[in-house]
Scaffold this active site. Structure first.
Site, PDB file in Angstrom:
ATOM      1  N   ASN A 663       0.877  -1.166   0.000  1.00 14.59           N
ATOM      2  CA  ASN A 663       0.000   0.000   0.000  1.00 14.59           C
ATOM      3  C   ASN A 663       0.914   1.216   0.000  1.00 14.59           C
ATOM      4  O   ASN A 663       1.544   1.540   1.003  1.00 14.59           O
ATOM      5  CB  ASN A 663      -0.908   0.007   1.235  1.00 14.59           C
ATOM      6  CG  ASN A 663      -1.955   1.107   1.170  1.00 14.59           C
ATOM      7  OD1 ASN A 663      -1.654   2.245   0.803  1.00 14.59           O
ATOM      8  ND2 ASN A 663      -3.184   0.774   1.528  1.00 14.59           N
ATOM      9  N   THR A 664       1.006   1.880  -1.162  1.00 18.63           N
ATOM     10  CA  THR A 664       1.958   2.981  -1.310  1.00 18.63           C
ATOM     11  C   THR A 664       1.520   4.239  -0.582  1.00 18.63           C
ATOM     12  O   THR A 664       2.321   5.168  -0.439  1.00 18.63           O
ATOM     13  CB  THR A 664       2.152   3.311  -2.800  1.00 18.63           C
ATOM     14  OG1 THR A 664       0.900   3.686  -3.371  1.00 18.63           O
ATOM     15  CG2 THR A 664       2.706   2.123  -3.547  1.00 18.63           C
ATOM     16  N   CYS A 665       0.283   4.307  -0.162  1.00 20.49           N
ATOM     17  CA  CYS A 665      -0.191   5.496   0.554  1.00 20.49           C
ATOM     18  C   CYS A 665       0.172   5.427   2.030  1.00 20.49           C
ATOM     19  O   CYS A 665       0.725   6.372   2.593  1.00 20.49           O
ATOM     20  CB  CYS A 665      -1.695   5.651   0.375  1.00 20.49           C
ATOM     21  SG  CYS A 665      -2.186   6.005  -1.337  1.00 20.49           S
ATOM     22  N   ILE A 666      -0.135   4.293   2.676  1.00 14.99           N
ATOM     23  CA  ILE A 666       0.199   4.154   4.088  1.00 14.99           C
ATOM     24  C   ILE A 666       1.579   3.534   4.276  1.00 14.99           C
ATOM     25  O   ILE A 666       2.009   3.298   5.397  1.00 14.99           O
ATOM     26  CB  ILE A 666      -0.857   3.315   4.827  1.00 14.99           C
ATOM     27  CG1 ILE A 666      -0.918   1.890   4.266  1.00 14.99           C
ATOM     28  CG2 ILE A 666      -2.217   3.977   4.752  1.00 14.99           C
ATOM     29  CD1 ILE A 666      -1.850   0.973   5.045  1.00 14.99           C
TER      30      ILE A 666
END
Length: 697
Positions: A663-666
């Site tokens: 998950n590149t956002c978190i």
């Protein structure tokens, strides 16, 4: 007389038949057990011999590495001693050298001096190789450090910039071996009393101690007892066979690693534009500490000195207060101007990966596009459908990385891949493309800490308002015009100069430099004015547009106040990631200590760290450490200000989830759990190379 009933005699059963059948069955079972035991024994013998050969090869390579490293250090020390007795001439020609790690150095030389003085000056660097080459950026000919003659004999006739290329230990060994073979051949075919050995062939050959202990015969090892039908088969584990590679120590000492890996089967990579005339380098892992990218022992307390040594400029050259302010402080101040809570509709950037620059231009040209607000990046697939990622940071990081790559390849730049300057494009002038591209660079720098890392020093000085030296003929981008100017420059008589000027009349007349010369001094003045106009004058309008775009988010102001701070971000090449960088980047979310889950997680972390080392050494091509970080965060390097929070590693305990997920956002990387290192390596590589960019969360 009593009568007795007749006797009835029952048939006697043959008890020997079932006994024989039982003995035969036991014999068959025993033979089968014996065959199985012999097969296990043969397999163990083979594994033992294989492991012994591997250990011998590792020891041999270690000795080869040590011998090469000892010779390399001696060569560096010899160069330093020679240079200590060689004074720099005040009236010499200034020559600048650019090293593979982006570091630059310069010195004055007399062109009539032996070229070995030049090589001694270059080869004093701690990471210099025993043999190396230098090459002018615009030249197709490289000069090896074992060459002889004067500096001018090798085509160096004026102030210029030479690119330095170190060789790996393997390349040096091959070169010395070729020289030794050539020398032996010449000696064999030369009459007694004569010597045709070249100067380069007199260098000491590589001598490596042989280490080949004989393999013990299987018959000499302690024999195992023959199995019987009453005793169980011996367990294979009683012989302590060599463990599988995946169960070995996850972090071996660098000194025990194989210093000379097998040659790569990939196509050779050429350094410059004409591979048929220059050296080719194989895309393989570095073999010795000969470049900034090599996997060597790095102590934490040395990091500061290393970074200082890699800074190619000083406050004396650029006038920036390096000691008073750093890049992180400046970027924090600039980032504070961006409102991360506000994201107007006009800041949505719909990106098609096949044409990032064009998609970005449409967004940046919107009337209400606001670079001081948060970006909302939506990647679009081939069917023109959003990829489904909500932009909480990951898509933006990915987009800024791709945007800077597209800017680097745009038609407003020309020159060497790592030393680019503005090119003249009339259509780009009309559409103000120079300004828009500069705005994009400013947004990349401030929003994501993504720097160009490809500006030429002249372009960087121009945008920073720093005076630049006179242009040289080598900086003329047009090949035909450059050759014409070189011919004029090399003319030795006035008549020859005017003849060369006549041949270049069309080009010279366009820039207003066509004239008849009456002396060689006028000839040199003509060449200088033509080069200055081509490199500087004709690009004045384009440079004005470019500078205007860099005013976005206050970047130009900071550049001109602190040019030395931004030098590495704009000019120097990016420092590649190392395995230790990713090992220390993540926090690991372990299960409770002592649980079965924790045992499997510990083994997976060992696999993970071994895999990173293999990637660094080039064993997992085309996967790179940058691709691993891109898969996890969307960025190929750690931003100067770091990530919003520390990336985390979690584990996939479900048996049907065999590929890595991210998950590149978190900033979470989820590792699959496999029982062997080979399976872990296979599925990690396939997952990173084949997974959709934001398809897993």
């Amino acid at each position: 007389m009593n009568s007795f009933p007749p006797l009835s005699i029952a048939p006697v059963q043959d008890e020997t038949a079932p006994v024989a059948e039982s003995t035969q069955a036991q014999s068959v079972v025993a033979n089968q057990a014996l065959q199985e035991w012999r097969a296990i024994r043969a397999q163990q013998d083979q594994e033992y011999n294989t492991s012994l050969l591997v250990d011998q090869e590792k020891e041999r390579k270690k000795l080869v590495y040590q011998a090469c490293e000892e010779r390399r250090q001696k060569a560096i020390e010899a160069r330093r001693q020679r240079m200590s007795a060689c004074e720099e001439p005040s009236d010499g020609v200034l020559i600048k050298f650019k090293y593979p790690n982006g570091h630059t150095n310069m010195r004055k030389f007399r062109l009539s001096e032996p070229i070995q003085i030049l090589f001694d000056f270059v080869g004093q660097d701690d990471i210099a190789s025993e043999i190396f080459v230098v090459q002018e950026a615009a030249s197709s000919r490289s000069v090896e450090s074992s060459c002889s003659g004067s500096i001018m004999d090798h085509g160096i006739n004026a102030s210029s910039t030479l690119y330095v290329l170190w060789f790996s230990n393997k390349d040096v060994q091959e070169i010395l071996s070729d020289q030794q073979n050539d020398g032996a051949y010449a000696l064999h075919h030369t009459s007694h009393g004569q010597s045709s050995l070249s100067e380069t062939s007199t260098q000491p050959s590589l001598s490596v101690p042989s280490f080949q202990p004989p393999l013990p015969e299987p018959s000499t090892r302690s024999a195992l007892p023959e199995p019987s039908t009453r005793s169980p088969l011996p367990e294979p584990s009683t012989r302590s066979p060599l463990p599988e590679p995946s169960t070995r120590s996850p972090l071996p000492e660098p000194s025990t690693r194989s210093p000379l890996p097998e040659p790569s089967t990939q196509q050779p990579l050429t350094l410059f534009s004409q591979p048929q005339e220059i050296l080719t380098l194989y895309d393989e892992p570095p073999l010795s500490p000969l470049s900034a990218q090599e996997p060597i022992i790095i102590l934490d307390e040395q990091d500061e000195s290393v970074s200082q040594n890699q800074s190619p400029v000083s406050t004396h050259h650029l006038g920036g207060p390096v000691d008073e302010i750093d890049l992180q402080t400046i970027l924090k101040k600039m980032v504070s101007k961006v409102d991360g809570r506000f994201c107007p509709t006009s800041n949505q950037i719909n990106v098609c990966r096949d044409n990032v620059l064009l998609c970005s231009l449409r967004a940046f040209k919107r009337r209400f596009f606001n670079p001081e607000a948060k970006l909302d990046v939506v990647f679009v697939d081939e069917d023109d459908n959003g990829e489904g990622a909500v932009d909480e940071g990951g898509p933006t990081r990915e987009y800024l990385r791709l945007l800077m790559r597209a800017v680097h390849q745009s038609n407003i730049f020309e020159g060497h891949e790592k030393d680019r300057q503005l090119s003249l494009d009339t259509q780009a002038l009309q559409t103000k493309l120079y300004m828009w591209v500069a705005k994009m660079i400013a947004v990349c720098v401030v929003h994501g800490g993504v720097g160009p890392h490809f500006f030429s020093e002249r372009l960087f000085h121009q945008i920073c308002g720093i005076p630049t030296p006179p242009a040289t003929v080598d900086e003329v981008g047009d090949h035909t015009f450059r050759e014409q100017l070189i011919k004029i420059q090399e003319a030795t008589t006035v008549r020859e100069a005017n003849s060369a000027i006549a041949e270049a009349a069309d080009s010279l007349s366009i820039i207003g430099a066509l004239r008849h010369v009456s002396s060689l001094e006028e000839k040199d003045s003509l060449v200088q004015s033509a080069a200055d106009f081509f490199v500087n004058g004709r690009l004045a309008t384009a440079l004005d547009q470019f500078v205007e775009g860099l005013k976005t988010l206050g970047l130009l102001e900071e550049l001109r106040k602190n040019p030395a701070v931004f030098y590495n971000m704009f000019v120097s090449e990016e420092i590649p990631l190392q395995a230790k960088d990713l090992c220390t980047l993540f926090d690991v979310d372990f299960s409770v200590q002592g649980s079965n889950r924790r045992d499997r997680e510990n083994m997976t972390i060992c696999f993970w760290r071994d895999w990173l080392i293999d990637i660094e050494e080039g064993e997992c091509s085309p996967v790179t450490l940058e691709k691993v970080l891109e898969f996890t965060s969307g960025a190929s390097t750690v931003p100067p200000l770091g990530f919003p929070h520390r990336p985390q590693i979690q584990f996939l305990h479900e048996g049907n989830r065999i590929f890595p997920e991210a998950n590149t956002c978190i900033l979470v990387l989820r590792l699959p759990l496999h029982s062997s290192y080979e399976a872990f390596k296979q599925y990690m590589m396939e997952g990173i190379l084949q997974a959709p960019t934001f398809g897993l969360a």
